[in-house]
Design a protein around this motif. Structure first.
Motif, short mmCIF file in Angstrom:
data_model
loop_
_atom_site.label_atom_id
_atom_site.label_comp_id
_atom_site.label_asym_id
_atom_site.label_seq_id
_atom_site.Cartn_x
_atom_site.Cartn_y
_atom_site.Cartn_z
N ARG A 198 0.78 -1.27 -0.09
CA ARG A 198 -0.09 -0.10 0.10
C ARG A 198 0.83 1.26 -0.17
O ARG A 198 0.40 2.35 -0.08
N VAL A 199 2.17 1.27 0.22
CA VAL A 199 3.00 2.13 0.13
C VAL A 199 4.18 1.80 -0.83
O VAL A 199 4.59 0.55 -0.85
N ALA A 200 4.99 2.69 -1.34
CA ALA A 200 6.07 2.59 -2.10
C ALA A 200 7.45 2.51 -1.27
O ALA A 200 7.46 3.09 -0.31
N GLY A 201 8.32 1.68 -1.84
CA GLY A 201 9.44 1.51 -0.83
C GLY A 201 10.32 0.38 -1.18
O GLY A 201 10.06 -0.33 -2.04
N GLU A 202 11.46 0.25 -0.41
CA GLU A 202 12.49 -1.04 -0.63
C GLU A 202 12.13 -2.28 0.35
O GLU A 202 11.75 -1.74 1.30
N VAL A 203 12.06 -3.30 -0.31
CA VAL A 203 11.69 -4.46 0.45
C VAL A 203 13.02 -4.77 1.23
O VAL A 203 13.93 -5.03 0.59
N THR A 204 12.95 -4.92 2.45
CA THR A 204 14.22 -5.14 3.52
C THR A 204 13.90 -6.57 3.98
O THR A 204 15.12 -7.09 4.32
N ARG A 205 12.90 -7.24 4.08
CA ARG A 205 12.66 -8.49 4.52
C ARG A 205 11.49 -9.40 4.03
O ARG A 205 10.48 -8.73 3.67
N VAL A 206 11.74 -10.60 3.52
CA VAL A 206 10.81 -11.64 3.41
C VAL A 206 10.57 -12.49 4.64
O VAL A 206 11.75 -13.03 4.83
N ALA A 207 9.52 -12.41 5.20
CA ALA A 207 9.46 -13.20 6.55
C ALA A 207 8.70 -14.57 6.44
O ALA A 207 8.32 -15.18 7.41
N PHE A 208 8.61 -15.09 5.19
CA PHE A 208 7.91 -16.51 5.05
C PHE A 208 8.83 -17.05 4.06
O PHE A 208 9.44 -16.47 3.22
N GLU A 209 8.28 -18.54 3.80
CA GLU A 209 8.98 -19.19 2.66
C GLU A 209 7.60 -19.48 1.66
O GLU A 209 6.74 -19.65 2.18
N GLU A 210 7.85 -19.22 0.35
CA GLU A 210 6.88 -19.64 -0.53
C GLU A 210 6.38 -20.95 -0.39
O GLU A 210 7.20 -21.79 -0.20
N GLY A 211 5.22 -21.04 -0.57
CA GLY A 211 4.58 -22.53 -0.41
C GLY A 211 4.02 -22.90 0.91
O GLY A 211 3.58 -24.18 1.28
N GLN A 212 4.41 -21.82 1.86
CA GLN A 212 4.17 -22.33 3.31
C GLN A 212 2.84 -21.71 3.74
O GLN A 212 2.05 -20.88 2.98
N ASP A 213 2.23 -22.46 4.68
CA ASP A 213 0.75 -22.19 5.32
C ASP A 213 1.08 -20.92 6.31
O ASP A 213 2.00 -20.99 6.94
N VAL A 214 0.35 -20.01 6.00
CA VAL A 214 0.26 -18.90 6.67
C VAL A 214 -0.80 -18.32 7.46
O VAL A 214 -1.96 -19.04 6.93
N GLN A 215 -0.96 -17.66 8.70
CA GLN A 215 -1.83 -17.59 9.45
C GLN A 215 -2.27 -16.14 9.15
O GLN A 215 -1.75 -15.35 9.02
N SER A 216 -3.68 -15.75 9.39
CA SER A 216 -4.08 -14.40 9.33
C SER A 216 -3.43 -13.35 10.34
O SER A 216 -3.22 -13.98 11.47
#
Length: 386
Positions: free
Chosen positions: A39-57
């Motif tokens: 929702r804002v512009a900026g630089e991604v500093t961290r990806v906090a999950f693994e792709e294909g992972q189950d995530v919770q709300s």
């Protein structure tokens, strides 16, 4: 020269209760799908999950650079403090002007009274009245300055609240529980607001399976579903079955195909159904009593439609046209429901049909002998044809 009897195998046409079921190919759909965007512009500093992972709300997915927003917040907080000081200064000026106005108004009133008595000259009286008017104007100006300072403070506080809200958007959380797909950006990438989809989350427990059935079955489906939800069975990729319930009947029939769309919900706790997958689905509507049934392998196709070979009492055979209504599966074997053409107890040839003709004599064998004889007959027939 008379032909020797043809070795065949027969089965009996039986009358049994037949389940009226629907079968179709369905498509698995996720219950919900969300494209996660910044929702804002900026630089991604961290990806906090693994792709294909189950995530919770509410689980953290991405973090963006917070420094530009922190600097804006510090600047706006300073502006708010300045506006507060200006508001206080303007309020103090108003209080001072109100006191001065009270004094000047008193002097002007006394001057007017003394002028009537001839003690004060006209010039002295006008000077005091003019001073009171000037103080009144200064008071109004200071009151306006108070309003201006408070408006500026409110504007800066609104900007401060907006910037703090944007700062919260630098932490991107999962909007729902589900399974994350491929990650489109990595740490260090720049993203725009509401532009690139960072990741797609699918809710896979439960899932929907959408399928279409002929419109002729709609009355039976609605009748059955009115008493209790129709049970729908889906065949998973590992050949196991998964049970679900009918949840949706479309509000119109597709006039190009003559079908109507249905949707069933499956708990899918074991993740046997995957979004986008095509699966075979079936559902039993009711049981039709005393229907004539024969194995589907006994049916032959000819120019005039389906037919079977029937063994007469004198061991001769006759070609019998039949009306094959539908097919269903029992214990892994396909059975065909016959509408017209057969009665219960008639013997229908299931193997060895290749050398038959109307009126031919046959010799009925057991299962093993019939299979060997049929293979031999097919070999002889192929040799003769060569």
């Amino acid at each position: 020269m008379s032909m020797p009897p043809v070795a065949v195998r027969t089965v009996s046409a039986t009358a049994r209760d037949v389940p009226l079921a629907i079968a179709a190919i369905g498509n698995v759909e996720a219950l919900a799908s969300v494209d996660v965007k910044s929702r804002v512009a900026g630089e991604v500093t961290r990806v906090a999950f693994e792709e294909g992972q189950d995530v919770q709300s509410g689980q953290l997915l991405f973090e963006l650079d917070r420094e530009p927003f922190l600097r804006q917040i510090a600047e706006l907080e300073a502006n708010v403090a300045r506006d507060t000081a200006q508001d206080k200064q303007a309020a103090a000026n108003v209080a001072k002007d109100e006191a001065q106005l009270k004094s000047d108004m008193g002097k002007a009133d006394r001057a007017r009274q003394l002028a009537k008595d001839g003690i004060f000259s006209k010039e002295q009286t006008e000077t005091l009245v003019s001073t009171a008017d000037s103080t009144q104007a200064a008071l109004e100006a200071d009151r306006a300055a108070v309003e201006s300072a408070r408006a500026a403070k409110a504007a800066d506080e609104a900007k401060l609240a907006e910037t703090k809200l944007q700062l919260s958007y630098t932490r991107i959380a999962a909007p729902m529980s589900g399974r994350a797909g491929a990650v489109a950006v990595k740490a260090g990438n720049l993203v725009k607001d509401n532009d690139t989809t960072l990741v797609t989350i699918l809710q896979t427990t439960p899932v929907y399976v959408t399928f279409a059935v002929p419109e002729q079955l709609l009355p039976s489906i609605r009748k059955y579903n009115a008493t209790k939800p129709l049970e729908v069975i889906a065949l998973a990729a590992d050949s196991s079955t998964v049970k679900g319930q009918l949840k949706f009947i479309d509000n119109m029939v597709d006039n190009t195909t003559g079908t109507i769309k249905l949707k069933a919900s499956f708990n899918n706790s074991e993740r046997k159904l995957w979004p986008g997958q095509f699966v075979n689905v079936s559902a039993q509507l009711e049981v039709e009593p005393n229907r004539i049934v024969v194995p589907s392998r006994t049916l032959q196709s000819g120019p005039q439609g389906k037919y079977v070979w029937v063994v007469n009492a004198d061991n001769t055979v006759a070609m019998r046209r039949v009306n094959a209504e539908r097919t269903y599966t029992v214990d892994g074997m396909d059975q065909t429901v016959i509408g017209k053409g057969l009665t219960a107890g008639e013997h229908v040839i299931s193997e060895g049909q290749m050398l038959l003709m109307p009126g031919a004599h046959v010799r009925v064998l057991d299962g093993a002998k019939a299979t060997a004889a049929a293979n031999a007959a097919n070999t002889v027939d192929s040799t003769d044809g060569a």
